[in-house]
Design a protein around this motif. Structure first.
Motif, short mmCIF file in Angstrom:
data_model
loop_
_atom_site.label_atom_id
_atom_site.label_comp_id
_atom_site.label_asym_id
_atom_site.label_seq_id
_atom_site.Cartn_x
_atom_site.Cartn_y
_atom_site.Cartn_z
N LYS A 1 1.13 -1.76 -0.16
CA LYS A 1 0.00 -0.01 0.35
C LYS A 1 0.54 1.50 -0.30
O LYS A 1 0.35 2.60 -0.90
CB LYS A 1 -0.60 0.01 1.16
CG LYS A 1 -1.58 -1.39 1.49
CD LYS A 1 -2.97 -1.25 2.29
CE LYS A 1 -4.04 -2.05 2.73
NZ LYS A 1 -4.95 -2.16 3.42
N ARG A 2 2.10 1.25 0.98
CA ARG A 2 3.18 2.40 0.82
C ARG A 2 3.60 3.00 -0.76
O ARG A 2 3.84 3.75 -1.09
CB ARG A 2 4.06 2.61 2.07
CG ARG A 2 3.42 2.75 3.09
CD ARG A 2 4.14 2.55 4.57
NE ARG A 2 4.74 1.21 4.90
CZ ARG A 2 4.80 0.42 5.79
NH1 ARG A 2 3.71 0.63 6.21
NH2 ARG A 2 5.39 -1.01 5.84
N LEU A 3 3.99 1.59 -0.99
CA LEU A 3 4.70 1.35 -2.13
C LEU A 3 3.92 2.41 -3.77
O LEU A 3 4.70 3.38 -3.90
CB LEU A 3 5.02 -0.09 -2.93
CG LEU A 3 5.58 -0.24 -3.92
CD1 LEU A 3 6.70 0.36 -4.12
CD2 LEU A 3 5.46 -1.25 -4.79
N VAL A 4 2.35 2.30 -3.11
CA VAL A 4 1.28 1.98 -3.77
C VAL A 4 0.84 3.78 -4.16
O VAL A 4 1.27 4.70 -4.70
CB VAL A 4 -0.06 1.57 -4.31
CG1 VAL A 4 -1.07 2.51 -5.31
CG2 VAL A 4 0.56 0.12 -5.22
N GLN A 5 0.55 3.97 -3.01
CA GLN A 5 1.05 5.29 -2.86
C GLN A 5 2.21 6.89 -3.38
O GLN A 5 1.83 7.55 -3.33
CB GLN A 5 0.45 5.77 -1.13
CG GLN A 5 0.34 7.33 -0.95
CD GLN A 5 -0.46 7.45 -1.38
OE1 GLN A 5 -2.32 6.76 -1.72
NE2 GLN A 5 -0.83 8.76 -1.67
N HIS A 6 3.52 5.36 -2.83
CA HIS A 6 4.45 6.41 -3.18
C HIS A 6 4.37 6.62 -4.42
O HIS A 6 4.78 7.87 -5.23
CB HIS A 6 5.97 6.16 -2.69
CG HIS A 6 7.28 6.66 -3.06
ND1 HIS A 6 7.10 7.57 -1.89
CD2 HIS A 6 8.06 6.02 -3.97
CE1 HIS A 6 8.60 8.08 -3.12
NE2 HIS A 6 9.13 7.20 -3.87
N ALA A 7 4.46 5.11 -5.64
CA ALA A 7 3.57 6.01 -7.36
C ALA A 7 3.58 6.41 -7.39
O ALA A 7 3.51 7.05 -8.51
CB ALA A 7 3.73 4.43 -7.04
N LYS A 8 1.92 6.88 -7.02
CA LYS A 8 1.23 7.95 -7.33
C LYS A 8 1.27 8.69 -6.90
O LYS A 8 0.99 10.22 -7.98
CB LYS A 8 -0.52 7.71 -6.73
CG LYS A 8 -1.33 6.36 -6.69
CD LYS A 8 -2.39 6.01 -6.03
CE LYS A 8 -3.43 4.74 -6.31
NZ LYS A 8 -4.30 4.70 -5.56
N GLU A 9 2.20 9.67 -6.07
CA GLU A 9 2.54 10.54 -5.30
C GLU A 9 3.96 11.37 -6.63
O GLU A 9 3.61 12.13 -7.17
CB GLU A 9 3.03 10.63 -4.04
CG GLU A 9 1.80 10.43 -3.46
CD GLU A 9 2.44 10.32 -1.60
OE1 GLU A 9 3.41 10.39 -1.94
OE2 GLU A 9 1.81 10.40 -1.04
N ASN A 10 4.51 9.77 -7.01
CA ASN A 10 6.02 10.63 -8.10
C ASN A 10 5.60 10.60 -9.06
O ASN A 10 6.09 10.33 -10.28
CB ASN A 10 7.09 9.13 -8.06
CG ASN A 10 7.51 9.76 -6.76
OD1 ASN A 10 7.46 10.63 -6.02
ND2 ASN A 10 7.90 9.02 -5.74
#
Length: 81
Positions: free
Chosen positions: A30-39
């Motif tokens: 979930k953190r990986l996905v959120q980070h990818a969305k932000e970037n």
């Protein structure tokens, strides 16, 4: 020659570029996905449906799919599906 696997709703990814296919339920994913969305490195291929698989690509992009990881894997193993 590139080989593609269908990940749902007319979307395909290059099989040779996929590093992992994981479930989106774990907190680190979930953190990986959120980070990818932000970037801006996330590709949402769910067509508005619930994310059931996260594909981590060799270049660091994250692809979201509405198909289960098992379904994507079986389609790769049996290309006729």
């Amino acid at each position: 020659m590139a080989r593609f696997v269908h990940i749902g709703y007319g979307n395909m990814v290059n099989v040779d570029r996929v590093d992992a296919i994981v479930s989106p339920e774990a907190a680190p994913v979930k953190r990986l996905v959120q980070h990818a969305k932000e970037n801006g490195t996330a590709v949402d291929a769910t067509q508005g449906r619930k994310t059931k698989a996260v594909l981590i690509m060799a270049d660091g992009q994250v692809v979201l799919s509405a198909l289960l990881p098992e379904t994507i894997t079986s389609r790769n193993e049996n290309p006729g599906l």
